[in-house]
Enzyme design. Structure first.
Site, short mmCIF file in Angstrom:
data_model
loop_
_atom_site.label_atom_id
_atom_site.label_comp_id
_atom_site.label_asym_id
_atom_site.label_seq_id
_atom_site.Cartn_x
_atom_site.Cartn_y
_atom_site.Cartn_z
N LYS A 1 -11.08 9.72 -3.81
CA LYS A 1 -10.22 9.43 -4.96
C LYS A 1 -11.04 9.05 -6.18
CE LYS A 1 -6.30 7.97 -2.12
NZ LYS A 1 -4.91 8.16 -2.54
N PHE B 1 -5.99 0.69 -3.23
CA PHE B 1 -5.71 -0.03 -1.99
C PHE B 1 -5.58 1.00 -0.88
CE2 PHE B 1 -4.58 -4.58 -2.64
CZ PHE B 1 -4.97 -4.66 -3.97
N ASN C 1 8.97 2.95 2.02
CA ASN C 1 8.06 2.31 2.98
C ASN C 1 8.31 0.80 2.96
OD1 ASN C 1 6.24 1.04 0.91
ND2 ASN C 1 6.06 3.19 0.33
N ASP D 1 3.80 9.42 -0.40
CA ASP D 1 2.96 10.62 -0.41
C ASP D 1 3.80 11.90 -0.44
OD1 ASP D 1 0.58 9.24 -0.33
OD2 ASP D 1 0.63 9.05 1.85
N LYS E 1 -11.62 7.30 1.41
CA LYS E 1 -10.64 7.31 0.32
C LYS E 1 -11.28 6.94 -1.01
CE LYS E 1 -6.32 6.51 2.59
NZ LYS E 1 -5.32 5.56 3.02
N LYS F 1 26.44 13.65 -1.75
CA LYS F 1 26.03 13.04 -0.48
C LYS F 1 26.00 14.11 0.61
CE LYS F 1 27.34 9.52 2.79
NZ LYS F 1 28.51 8.94 3.42
N1 CTP Z 1 -1.66 6.38 -4.28
C1 CTP Z 1 -1.38 7.03 -5.48
N2 CTP Z 1 -0.52 8.07 -5.50
C2 CTP Z 1 0.06 8.50 -4.37
C3 CTP Z 1 -0.21 7.86 -3.14
C4 CTP Z 1 -1.08 6.80 -3.12
O1 CTP Z 1 -1.92 6.64 -6.50
N3 CTP Z 1 0.90 9.52 -4.45
C5 CTP Z 1 -2.61 5.26 -4.28
C6 CTP Z 1 -2.05 3.94 -3.78
O2 CTP Z 1 -1.50 3.18 -4.84
C7 CTP Z 1 -3.29 3.27 -3.20
C8 CTP Z 1 -4.14 4.42 -2.76
O3 CTP Z 1 -3.64 5.58 -3.40
O4 CTP Z 1 -4.00 2.56 -4.19
C9 CTP Z 1 -4.18 4.68 -1.27
O5 CTP Z 1 -2.92 4.80 -0.75
P1 CTP Z 1 -2.73 5.13 0.78
O6 CTP Z 1 -1.28 5.33 1.06
O7 CTP Z 1 -3.48 4.15 1.63
O8 CTP Z 1 -3.55 6.49 0.89
P2 CTP Z 1 -3.15 7.98 0.80
O9 CTP Z 1 -4.03 8.64 -0.18
O10 CTP Z 1 -1.71 8.09 0.57
O11 CTP Z 1 -3.59 8.50 2.23
P3 CTP Z 1 -2.87 8.37 3.66
O12 CTP Z 1 -1.44 7.97 3.39
O13 CTP Z 1 -3.02 9.72 4.21
O14 CTP Z 1 -3.62 7.32 4.41
#
Ligand code: CTP
Length: 413
Positions: A351, A333, A220, A289, A347, A299
């Protein structure tokens, strides 16, 4: 301690302190005369070094009169001991403040150039150094200046924000030197015993890279800036900082322990290991995610048929940490492109985080940007929202909120 409380005993904290003011060549040099006056009135002992260009704007006599000490403008003023003077000055100082800090001195200090008295005292300085930048908007926004500021911050120097307003060149924009009373306050604040002394903060930053094959990965746009700003801020306030980071675009700041990871699984292992010893965990990293269900050893070759990559979800690290947090404070975050506040609240609840910091990408905010606009929730209750500010300032406000948390006070040793 909040900014408000720090403000209240202004001046006391500067009494007897030895401050070396380095004045470089910008029109804001006239304001530095007021800074020197404020510092001496607060009981500090002040010595002044001026670059040759600074002496074109304000005479050394002004600073000599205000500080009550001779002003140093020439590396070779003492022909008998030419190299000694700057070392003595650097060793004498409890704090060094560069005000105004021109683009030129930021560049020299970032590179370690020492070709005049101002740059030489900076290279030799062992005391904390604060820079108060002042320049026109175009120079402040130049990529080279941004790189130099980033480098200096990574080296542990304090680069204060440049304000916005009318500039001497007639333009209105960023690049204005912070006001002298605010600079004095920041110098004073740098002497205060850190309000996070005795705590351990685990900070994650940057992005993970999920391997598809030996040469390709899924990632990302996170640059690492926001997480690094939190790491720097907490460390400057006395915390022991464990920094776990993935790929980043900026220099990695100093921390007490640093772990570089590549993918979400590596991030999970490193964070799980450090979590037990932390008081606060700030999950600023952009963790993927999804990860490819299989990583090819070789490759993947081009085919006419196209390619479908099966992805499986990664473990939500934040959620699993929050489940076993005990007395620790867990900060998440949330990056949202729509329904920001509602999604951030959801969230935080799902969480189980104590705090949630909402980022909404837009002009001047989010990934890659040097500025950000954050909304901070305690649980699901909105605490505050910032305007667009530097990521350093956003980090300060987030950390101010954490410091006010009663649970942290109890855990401080
Ligand atoms: N996070 C985590 N582990 C993951 C993905 C995200 O600990 N596998 C944490 C990130 O570090 C951040 C928080 O979850 O503090 C939210 O991340 P975000 O990408 O905004 O949320 P997601 O839970 O991934 O939801 P979505 O992508 O569906 O918005």
């Amino acid at each position: 301690m909040s900014s408000e409380r720090r403000k209240s005993n202004h001046a006391e904290g500067l009494s007897g302190k030895r401050i070396l003011c380095v004045v470089t060549g910008g029109i804001a040099a006239y304001k530095s005369a007021l800074l020197v006056r404020l510092l001496t009135c607060a009981g500090a002992s002040v010595r002044v070094v001026m670059s040759r260009a600074a002496a074109e704007f304000v005479t050394p006599l002004t600073f000599e009169t205000l500080s009550g000490n001779p002003v140093h403008t020439d590396l070779f003023a003492r022909r008998d001991r030419p190299s000694i003077q700057h070392v003595e000055l650097s060793e004498w100082a409890d704090r060094v403040v560069v005000a105004p800090a021109t683009a030129d001195i930021l560049a020299k200090a970032a590179l370690g150039v020492a070709d005049d008295v101002a740059s030489t005292v900076l290279l030799a300085a062992r005391a904390p150094v604060l820079f108060a930048p002042a320049m026109n908007e175009a120079m402040w926004n130049a990529p080279a200046t941004a790189r130099n500021v980033e480098r200096l911050r990574a080296d542990g120097r304090i680069v204060l924000d440049a304000g916005s307003g009318s500039l001497a060149c007639g333009a209105v924009g960023p690049g204005r030197m912070m006001e002298p009373d605010e600079i004095a306050r920041r110098i004073e604040e740098s002497f205060a015993p850190g309000d996070l002394a005795g705590t351990t903060i685990l900070v994650t930053a940057g992005r993970t890279e999920e391997a598809i094959d030996p040469v390709r990965y899924l990632t990302n746009r996170s640059s690492g800036r926001m997480g690094f700003a939190v790491a720097r801020e907490t460390r400057a306030r006395g915390a022991r900082v464990i920094l776990v980071h993935g790929a980043v675009d900026v220099p990695v700041p100093a921390a007490d322990e640093t772990v570089r990871v590549s993918d979400a699984a590596g991030m999970k292992r490193a964070v799980a290991k450090a979590f037990g010893s932390c008081d606060v965990c700030v999950m600023a990293a952009a963790v993927s995610d999804f990860t490819p269900a299989r990583t090819s050893d070789a490759k993947i070759k081009r085919t006419k048929a196209g390619l479908a990559i099966e992805l499986r979800p990664t473990e939500d690290i934040l959620r699993s940490l929050a489940k076993r947090k005990g007395g620790r404070i867990v900060v998440g975050f949330a990056l949202e492109t729509e329904n920001g506040e509602a999604n951030a609240r959801r969230k935080a609840r799902d969480k189980g985080c104590d705090y949630m910091v909402l980022n909404e990408p837009g002009p001047g905010t989010g990934f890659g940007s040097e500025t950000n606009r954050v909304t901070v929730f305690k649980g699901t209750a909105k605490l505050f929202a910032t305007p667009v500010v530097s990521k350093e300032e956003a980090a300060r406000r987030i950390v101010d909120a954490l410091v006010r948390d009663r649970r942290l006070g109890k855990r401080r040793r």
